[in-house]
Scaffold this active site. Structure first.
Site, PDB file in Angstrom:
ATOM      1  N   HIS A 165     -85.192 -38.736 -57.304  1.00 28.38           N
ATOM      2  CA  HIS A 165     -83.786 -38.805 -56.913  1.00 28.38           C
ATOM      3  C   HIS A 165     -83.373 -37.586 -56.095  1.00 28.38           C
ATOM      4  O   HIS A 165     -83.883 -36.479 -56.276  1.00 28.38           O
ATOM      5  CB  HIS A 165     -82.885 -38.893 -58.141  1.00 28.38           C
ATOM      6  CG  HIS A 165     -82.809 -40.258 -58.745  1.00 28.38           C
ATOM      7  ND1 HIS A 165     -82.433 -41.371 -58.021  1.00 28.38           N
ATOM      8  CD2 HIS A 165     -83.059 -40.693 -60.012  1.00 28.38           C
ATOM      9  CE1 HIS A 165     -82.441 -42.433 -58.824  1.00 28.38           C
ATOM     10  NE2 HIS A 165     -82.823 -42.050 -60.030  1.00 28.38           N
ATOM     11  N   CYS A 207     -83.077 -39.644 -51.692  1.00 24.79           N
ATOM     12  CA  CYS A 207     -81.837 -39.903 -50.967  1.00 24.79           C
ATOM     13  C   CYS A 207     -81.234 -38.594 -50.454  1.00 24.79           C
ATOM     14  O   CYS A 207     -81.434 -37.528 -51.035  1.00 24.79           O
ATOM     15  CB  CYS A 207     -80.837 -40.609 -51.870  1.00 24.79           C
ATOM     16  SG  CYS A 207     -81.336 -42.288 -52.322  1.00 24.79           S
TER      17      CYS A 207
END
Length: 310
Positions: A89, A139
């Site tokens: 992440h 991301c």
């Protein structure tokens, strides 16, 4: 000490048994390890692997990742090749409670964020003549090395939707992170730095310590960032058909496909990113645009090859 060493740190965070669980990040770094050994001549003893599998002896916490990165940089000499592959992440955070500017960060398994300021500090310490390549499949990973020069950035290509039924963005919303930290610290503030310093003390990101500003180099440096997407985009954790169904990061898988298809000769960093973009478009991940941040010289340099003497 031997010159021309190749050293790598590979980090895969799946966040098992959490609301943020991913499925392909362990596969990404295991596959990259095979590519490094078979295609780039890395010694297996010079590749450190950190995953958050339940059986892992050393977890990819913020402190453990930074310790491994610092040790790798400490050992570096001119002519060495350093590589950090992160799959997990990412998020955008406010650098200060009074600032509207947001900074990129990766999210280790303990949420002790590693920010663009931390990566800038690492790159600033890399000796001249060595290279430090970061491949971040997360991301909001564009600009993860603070102040690095953009070589391949935003695309004007018409964006398309993800068609995979198994797509999951590799992102944890900032508000979710704040709620998690507040539940641990019981401190009523929206300043994420306050929470990080309370929980992790000296192991928290340099961004939130009262230190002298980490300045931008006055000349091209040794940092090379291949990001899975632009700062305002998300990267995908997907399942693809390959001898059955395989969970992976869309960008990591695209990079590995490009490398295997071009094993006869080395590609430049720029060529690798552009070819990975084409594969993502073919696979219908056209709203994820990998980027390249580095000096002009390193844009044309061969991926994971020692710097050429001038």
């Amino acid at each position: 000490m031997e010159k021309g060493k190749k050293m790598a740190l590979l980090v895969g965070c799946n966040y098992p048994d959490t609301p943020n669980e991913l499925h392909g990040c362990h596969n990404d770094v295991l596959a990259m390890r095979e590519v490094l050994i078979a295609q780039f001549g890395f010694n297996s003893n010079c590749i450190e692997l950190l995953t958050d599998k339940p059986s892992s002896l050393t977890l990819p916490t913020g402190a453990n990742i930074k310790k491994a990165l610092n040790e790798m940089v400490d050992r570096a000499e001119p002519g060495d090749v350093l590589f950090f592959h992160y799959s997990g992440h990412g998020t955008l955070i406010k650098s200060r409670s009074y600032s509207t500017k947001k900074e990129e960060a990766i999210v280790p398994c303990d949420f002790n964020l590693i920010t663009s300021v931390d990566f800038r500090q690492l790159v600033n310490r890399v000796p001249k003549g060595a290279t430090f390549t970061i491949l971040s499949d997360s991301c909001h990973s564009g600009g993860l090395i603070d102040k690095e020069t953009e070589q391949i950035g935003p695309s004007s290509t018409t964006q398309t939707s993800f068609l995979s039924t198994s797509y999951k963005p590799k992102m944890i919303p900032f508000q979710s992170i704040m709620q998690y930290f507040t539940s641990l610290t019981s401190i009523n503030t929206t300043d994420i730095g306050t929470h990080l310093l309370e929980l992790f003390g000296p192991d928290a990101s340099l961004m939130f310590h009262e230190l002298e500003p980490i300045s931008k180099p006055l000349k091209p440096d040794e940092g090379i960032l291949l990001s899975g997407c632009q700062t305002n985009e998300t990267s995908a954790d997907v399942e693809i058909m390959e001898d059955g169904r395989k969970a992976c990061g869309a960008f990591s898988n695209a990079v590995q496909m490009v490398l295997k298809e071009n094993s006869a000769g080395p590609l430049s960093n720029k060529q690798l990113v552009l070819l990975a973009r084409k594969i993502l478009a073919i696979q219908h991940f056209g709203n994820q645009h990998p980027c390249l941040y580095c000096s002009n010289e390193n844009a044309d340099a061969k991926f994971l090859c020692a710097a050429e003497k001038s």
